[in-house]
Design an enzyme around this catalytic site. Structure first.
Site, PDB file in Angstrom:
ATOM      1  N   LYS A   1       6.390  -1.762   1.890  1.00  0.00           N
ATOM      2  CA  LYS A   1       5.185  -1.205   2.527  1.00  0.00           C
ATOM      3  C   LYS A   1       4.048  -2.216   2.389  1.00  0.00           C
ATOM      4  O   LYS A   1       3.139  -2.061   1.560  1.00  0.00           O
ATOM      5  CB  LYS A   1       4.840   0.163   1.921  1.00  0.00           C
ATOM      6  CG  LYS A   1       4.016   1.022   2.865  1.00  0.00           C
ATOM      7  CD  LYS A   1       4.107   2.485   2.522  1.00  0.00           C
ATOM      8  CE  LYS A   1       3.138   3.347   3.303  1.00  0.00           C
ATOM      9  NZ  LYS A   1       3.280   3.294   4.760  1.00  0.00           N
TER      10      LYS A   1
ATOM     11  N   LEU B   1      11.028   1.503   6.997  1.00  0.00           N
ATOM     12  CA  LEU B   1      10.370   1.955   5.772  1.00  0.00           C
ATOM     13  C   LEU B   1      11.052   3.242   5.295  1.00  0.00           C
ATOM     14  O   LEU B   1      11.246   4.158   6.102  1.00  0.00           O
ATOM     15  CB  LEU B   1       8.893   2.226   6.054  1.00  0.00           C
ATOM     16  CG  LEU B   1       8.113   2.562   4.783  1.00  0.00           C
ATOM     17  CD1 LEU B   1       7.776   1.284   4.026  1.00  0.00           C
ATOM     18  CD2 LEU B   1       6.870   3.344   5.096  1.00  0.00           C
TER      19      LEU B   1
ATOM     20  N   HIS C   1      -0.225 -21.189  -0.355  1.00  0.00           N
ATOM     21  CA  HIS C   1       0.877 -20.243  -0.103  1.00  0.00           C
ATOM     22  C   HIS C   1       1.619 -19.911  -1.389  1.00  0.00           C
ATOM     23  O   HIS C   1       2.086 -18.793  -1.573  1.00  0.00           O
ATOM     24  CB  HIS C   1       1.856 -20.805   0.929  1.00  0.00           C
ATOM     25  CG  HIS C   1       1.301 -20.815   2.324  1.00  0.00           C
ATOM     26  ND1 HIS C   1       0.256 -21.613   2.699  1.00  0.00           N
ATOM     27  CD2 HIS C   1       1.639 -20.103   3.423  1.00  0.00           C
ATOM     28  CE1 HIS C   1      -0.028 -21.413   3.978  1.00  0.00           C
ATOM     29  NE2 HIS C   1       0.795 -20.491   4.442  1.00  0.00           N
TER      30      HIS C   1
ATOM     31  N   ARG D   1      -6.867 -20.778  -2.012  1.00  0.00           N
ATOM     32  CA  ARG D   1      -5.882 -20.561  -0.952  1.00  0.00           C
ATOM     33  C   ARG D   1      -4.724 -21.552  -1.057  1.00  0.00           C
ATOM     34  O   ARG D   1      -4.898 -22.763  -0.945  1.00  0.00           O
ATOM     35  CB  ARG D   1      -6.523 -20.685   0.433  1.00  0.00           C
ATOM     36  CG  ARG D   1      -5.536 -20.303   1.537  1.00  0.00           C
ATOM     37  CD  ARG D   1      -6.115 -20.460   2.934  1.00  0.00           C
ATOM     38  NE  ARG D   1      -5.127 -20.069   3.936  1.00  0.00           N
ATOM     39  CZ  ARG D   1      -4.121 -20.849   4.335  1.00  0.00           C
ATOM     40  NH1 ARG D   1      -3.976 -22.062   3.834  1.00  0.00           N
ATOM     41  NH2 ARG D   1      -3.261 -20.408   5.249  1.00  0.00           N
TER      42      ARG D   1
ATOM     43  N   GLU E   1      12.691   2.888  13.900  1.00  0.00           N
ATOM     44  CA  GLU E   1      11.634   3.798  13.477  1.00  0.00           C
ATOM     45  C   GLU E   1      10.467   3.649  14.444  1.00  0.00           C
ATOM     46  O   GLU E   1      10.558   2.911  15.423  1.00  0.00           O
ATOM     47  CB  GLU E   1      11.202   3.496  12.031  1.00  0.00           C
ATOM     48  CG  GLU E   1      10.640   2.114  11.813  1.00  0.00           C
ATOM     49  CD  GLU E   1      10.095   1.902  10.391  1.00  0.00           C
ATOM     50  OE1 GLU E   1       9.878   2.878   9.671  1.00  0.00           O
ATOM     51  OE2 GLU E   1       9.872   0.730  10.032  1.00  0.00           O
TER      52      GLU E   1
ATOM     53  N   TYR F   1       0.818  -1.206   0.000  1.00  0.00           N
ATOM     54  CA  TYR F   1       0.000   0.000   0.000  1.00  0.00           C
ATOM     55  C   TYR F   1       0.848   1.250   0.000  1.00  0.00           C
ATOM     56  O   TYR F   1       2.063   1.184   0.188  1.00  0.00           O
ATOM     57  CB  TYR F   1      -0.951   0.006   1.204  1.00  0.00           C
ATOM     58  CG  TYR F   1      -0.320   0.344   2.544  1.00  0.00           C
ATOM     59  CD1 TYR F   1       0.507  -0.555   3.213  1.00  0.00           C
ATOM     60  CD2 TYR F   1      -0.549   1.576   3.147  1.00  0.00           C
ATOM     61  CE1 TYR F   1       1.071  -0.246   4.437  1.00  0.00           C
ATOM     62  CE2 TYR F   1       0.016   1.892   4.375  1.00  0.00           C
ATOM     63  CZ  TYR F   1       0.823   0.985   5.015  1.00  0.00           C
ATOM     64  OH  TYR F   1       1.389   1.297   6.228  1.00  0.00           O
TER      65      TYR F   1
ATOM     66  N   ARG G   1       8.022   4.260  -4.702  1.00  0.00           N
ATOM     67  CA  ARG G   1       8.057   3.299  -3.598  1.00  0.00           C
ATOM     68  C   ARG G   1       7.025   2.195  -3.815  1.00  0.00           C
ATOM     69  O   ARG G   1       7.286   1.020  -3.528  1.00  0.00           O
ATOM     70  CB  ARG G   1       7.812   4.022  -2.266  1.00  0.00           C
ATOM     71  CG  ARG G   1       8.000   3.113  -1.063  1.00  0.00           C
ATOM     72  CD  ARG G   1       7.944   3.874   0.250  1.00  0.00           C
ATOM     73  NE  ARG G   1       6.635   4.465   0.485  1.00  0.00           N
ATOM     74  CZ  ARG G   1       6.350   5.262   1.506  1.00  0.00           C
ATOM     75  NH1 ARG G   1       7.270   5.564   2.408  1.00  0.00           N
ATOM     76  NH2 ARG G   1       5.133   5.759   1.650  1.00  0.00           N
TER      77      ARG G   1
HETATM   78  N1  PDD Z   1       2.742   4.926   7.605  1.00  0.00           N
HETATM   79  N2  PDD Z   1       7.510   3.778   8.966  1.00  0.00           N
HETATM   80  C1  PDD Z   1       6.365   3.081   9.052  1.00  0.00           C
HETATM   81  C2  PDD Z   1       6.391   1.725   9.662  1.00  0.00           C
HETATM   82  C3  PDD Z   1       5.167   3.635   8.556  1.00  0.00           C
HETATM   83  O1  PDD Z   1       4.034   2.928   8.621  1.00  0.00           O
HETATM   84  C4  PDD Z   1       5.184   4.943   8.004  1.00  0.00           C
HETATM   85  C5  PDD Z   1       3.950   5.605   7.460  1.00  0.00           C
HETATM   86  C6  PDD Z   1       6.415   5.641   7.943  1.00  0.00           C
HETATM   87  C7  PDD Z   1       6.529   7.018   7.333  1.00  0.00           C
HETATM   88  O2  PDD Z   1       6.466   6.973   5.917  1.00  0.00           O
HETATM   89  P1  PDD Z   1       5.890   8.198   5.077  1.00  0.00           P
HETATM   90  O3  PDD Z   1       6.668   9.399   5.507  1.00  0.00           O
HETATM   91  O4  PDD Z   1       6.144   7.820   3.677  1.00  0.00           O
HETATM   92  O5  PDD Z   1       4.438   8.354   5.426  1.00  0.00           O
HETATM   93  C8  PDD Z   1       7.551   5.026   8.424  1.00  0.00           C
HETATM   94  C9  PDD Z   1       1.532   5.405   6.993  1.00  0.00           C
HETATM   95  C10 PDD Z   1       1.265   6.868   7.141  1.00  0.00           C
HETATM   96  C11 PDD Z   1       0.398   4.527   7.441  1.00  0.00           C
HETATM   97  O6  PDD Z   1       0.617   3.332   7.535  1.00  0.00           O
HETATM   98  O7  PDD Z   1      -0.700   5.020   7.694  1.00  0.00           O
END
Ligand code: PDD
Length: 287
Positions: free
Chosen positions: A146, A206, A101, A99, A178, A32, A51
């Protein structure tokens, strides 16, 4: 009723249906993006789409669209939801399949997007900062993707909320990586004006788009910065700690694990960066 996008069509959210055998539903097999929209225009769209392309290719989910097609789809949904400030959520799953894997031979990915109103952090939050706690990073070893499978992130964030904190700062092998849904910055008073530090990109975190914007702004405006590992114990001597994301923008952490960060108030480097970030957003809206 908000308008959502599903597989090439814009329609009211309550009319959008996904098959129960969709691998996103069965396995959390999807990726996503969360794209902030200011004044009806997506912020850093190219970077978000790059990304997305990386996430799709790492997970071997076919990319159904060119960058221009993605941009058109996204702008169409923004317009259908009345422009203004929005958070645009875009999800691609591997689609419906029996289903198993093993990856299906001919996947038919599901493309879904929705928009929600985007509200900037409240003034009070910016003035007082937030509380955070450190927690062991229980996620997988590919946090640069992501992925929609966010169960560990959800549990980590909830543990923070249960401890009356707004975010969890994650620790892996002794290093702060993070937040549960944000990137991490710290300011160390190694020299006058401080040094802004964020952990380097890699599979532990991320690669946040907001993170890149902040590094760019620091570079352009002479704020000393570097990408370097932050040990858990270093956090205790940071004069400022921030968490950043597309929806939170930049939030100062003023209490960490029950102790004040610096003097317990949002610091001068935060205030400067916050102004620069807002100016950068405003530039997008007139540019
Ligand atoms: N999440 N690290 C993680 C684990 C995140 O889920 C996010 C953002 C970030 C920051 O990334 P960015 O600056 O590109 O938003 C870092 C989004 C906002 C979410 O899951 O809602």
């Amino acid at each position: 009723m908000p308008i959502v996008h599903l597989n090439g069509q814009n329609l009211p959210a309550n009319e959008a249906c996904v098959p129960v055998l969709d691998r996103g539903f069965i396995f959390g097999d999807g990726v996503y993006e969360m794209i902030p929209v200011f004044g009806g225009r997506p912020f850093r769209l190219d970077e978000h789409l790059r990304r997305l392309e990386d996430s799709l290719s790492e997970t071997r989910i076919p990319n159904l669209h060119t960058r221009l097609e993605w941009a058109t789809l996204i702008q169409g949904l923004i317009d259908a939801n009345g422009r203004g400030d929005q958070s645009l959520y875009l999800q691609v799953t591997r689609g419906p399949a029996a289903r198993d894997h093993a990856l299906p031979e001919n996947p038919a990915p599901t493309v879904f997007a929705m928009s929600n109103p985007l509200r900037p952090p409240a003034d009070e939050t910016l003035e007082q900062g937030i509380k955070a706690i450190t927690l062991d990073d229980i996620r997988w070893a590919r946090c640069h993707i992501k992925a929609i499978s966010l169960l560990p992130n959800i549990l980590l964030r909830q543990t923070a909320l249960d401890a009356d904190a707004a975010e969890a700062i994650l620790i892996r092998d002794g290093y702060a990586t993070e937040g549960a849904a944000s990137n991490l910055f710290a300011v160390f008073d190694e020299k006058p004006g401080g040094v802004l530090v964020t952990p380097p990109k890699g599979p532990r975190l991320l690669p946040g788009i907001t993170r890149d914007v902040i590094l760019e702004l620091a570079e352009a405006h002479g704020i000393t910065h570097r990408e370097a590992d932050i040990r858990r114990e270093d956090l205790a001597r940071a004069s400022e700690i921030w968490v950043t994301s597309s929806t939170k923008e930049i939030l100062p952490v003023t209490t960490l694990d029950g102790e004040p960060v610096g003097d317990g108030k949002p610091g001068p480097v935060f205030r400067r960066m916050y102004e620069l970030y807002q100016a950068n957003k405003a530039h997008l809206q007139v540019g």
